[in-house]
Design an enzyme around this catalytic site. Structure first.
Site, PDB file in Angstrom:
ATOM      1  N   THR A 138       0.237   8.392 -39.245  1.00 37.92           N
ATOM      2  CA  THR A 138       1.431   9.105 -39.706  1.00 37.92           C
ATOM      3  C   THR A 138       2.710   8.287 -39.617  1.00 37.92           C
ATOM      4  OG1 THR A 138       1.810  10.077 -37.514  1.00 37.92           O
ATOM      5  CG2 THR A 138       0.429  11.323 -39.069  1.00 37.92           C
ATOM      6  N   ASP A 139       2.693   7.154 -38.906  1.00 38.20           N
ATOM      7  CA  ASP A 139       3.930   6.409 -38.685  1.00 38.20           C
ATOM      8  C   ASP A 139       4.617   6.019 -39.988  1.00 38.20           C
ATOM      9  OD1 ASP A 139       3.734   6.605 -35.971  1.00 38.20           O
ATOM     10  OD2 ASP A 139       2.948   4.583 -35.652  1.00 38.20           O
ATOM     11  N   THR A 190      -4.114   7.887 -35.943  1.00 44.77           N
ATOM     12  CA  THR A 190      -4.494   8.832 -34.889  1.00 44.77           C
ATOM     13  C   THR A 190      -5.721   9.655 -35.260  1.00 44.77           C
ATOM     14  OG1 THR A 190      -2.220   9.001 -34.083  1.00 44.77           O
ATOM     15  CG2 THR A 190      -3.681  10.852 -33.596  1.00 44.77           C
ATOM     16  N   SER A 231      -1.167   2.642 -39.165  1.00 45.17           N
ATOM     17  CA  SER A 231      -0.346   2.628 -40.384  1.00 45.17           C
ATOM     18  C   SER A 231       0.872   1.722 -40.254  1.00 45.17           C
ATOM     19  CB  SER A 231       0.082   4.045 -40.760  1.00 45.17           C
ATOM     20  OG  SER A 231       1.012   4.578 -39.832  1.00 45.17           O
TER      21      SER A 231
END
Length: 325
Positions: free
Chosen positions: A84-85, A11, A52
């Site tokens: 961030t996943d 993101t 990610s």
């Protein structure tokens, strides 16, 4: 002295200007107010520009290896920007193999750069400050988010959209960035570093399954697992329980492959000897399951796969979970 910054995808790099267009590391850092006042130059590099969720163990270890060489060549610390996943998993993987005192700091963003209140610039500035701080040396891999500093071993992504998504349920943040100063309040202990130079073929051959136990679970879902995977992580109820019907199936699997018992709750430990009914933690350990301690299922899977790829046997795996869990 410099800070080596490695920009992946995620993101924080989504420009919003064109389909598939991603910001480079230079473009990300150019949008960070105050970064040029840090007093330490940034060596910005673009690597593995993918979401990610598409990162692999091999790619993460490649970034760690490149970062290690940068530190050997004089970098004072490392910053990695990514999606961030999977950040909580990549941070723990990096922490397990990071051999340096220099900080290895991961960060990202919950809001795209073009959104109101985009959090990427503040997170990058905080991460750079942590990477440059003498107070952060010797702490392994860290996550800097929302002006909090989290140890890789404890950090979890706890919300799908909040800018305060990253928390450490079992320990709280180990530090904070206050008025530009990095304050480490509770330094995490360092544990033994595992081998980092593991090839992709060995990682591919060390696949680990994850089974989350649910109400009225079906033992049939575990059939044939030992033929397809080298290890299994079980996310059990509460303190490490499963339905009684699953206990003999898991015991039979533990005779063939390492099976690690964790809790699906998100915080708190797997117990060792409090309950004794069929399917309890005591029963499952008696059947050969390895206690995962305080590690959540996702981090336990990272550790187990890395150990299997390194050729660890069951006793070594049990010892590693006793130390890291």
């Amino acid at each position: 002295m410099s800070i080596a910054l490695f920009a992946l995808g995620g993101t924080i790099s989504v420009s919003g200007r064109a389909e598939g267009k991603r910001l480079t590391g230079a473009e990300i850092t150019a949008a960070v107010p105050g970064l040029d006042e840090l007093g330490v130059p940034l060596d910005v590099r673009d690597v593995h520009a993918v979401p990610s969720g598409s990162l692999t163990f091999a790619q993460v270890l490649d970034v760690v290896g490149t970062a290690s060489r940068a530190v050997t060549d004089g970098a004072a610390g490392v910053v990695v920007t990514q999606g961030t996943d999977t950040l909580e998993e990549t941070a723990f993987l990096a922490d397990l193999v990071w051999p340096h005192d220099a900080p290895f700091v991961l960060t990202g963003a919950m809001r795209q750069p073009g959104m109101a209140g985009a959090d990427g610039p503040a997170n990058v500035l905080a991460a750079a400050r942590v990477a440059a701080s003498p107070a952060a040396r010797g702490l392994g891999a860290l996550v800097a988010f929302n002006d909090e500093v989290h140890a890789a071993r404890w950090v979890r992504k706890s919300h799908s959209t909040s800018t305060a998504a990253f928390v450490s349920p079992n320990a709280g943040p180990v530090g904070r960035v206050v008025e530009g100063e990095v304050r480490v309040l509770a330094p995490p202990p360092r544990r033994a570093v595992l081998p980092a130079g593991i090839g992709g073929a060995r990682l591919d051959a060390a696949r680990v399954a994850l089974h989350c136990v649910t109400l009225d679970d079906d033992p049939g879902g575990l059939e044939g697992l030992a033929a397809a995977y080298r290890g299994l992580v079980v996310a059990g109820f509460g303190v490490g329980h499963v339905p009684a019907s699953l206990a003999p199936v898991l015991g039979a699997l533990a005779d063939r492959i390492p099976v690690v018992l964790t809790s699906r709750t998100g915080s708190g430990p797997v117990l060792r000897h409090t309950y004794g009914a069929p399917g309890s933690e005591t029963d499952l350990q008696r059947r050969g399951l390895i206690n995962g301690g305080l590690l959540d299922p996702y981090k336990a899977r990272v550790l187990l796969r890395l150990l299997l790829a390194a050729g660890a046997g069951r006793d070594e795996i049990a010892a590693a979970f006793a130390e890291h869990g």
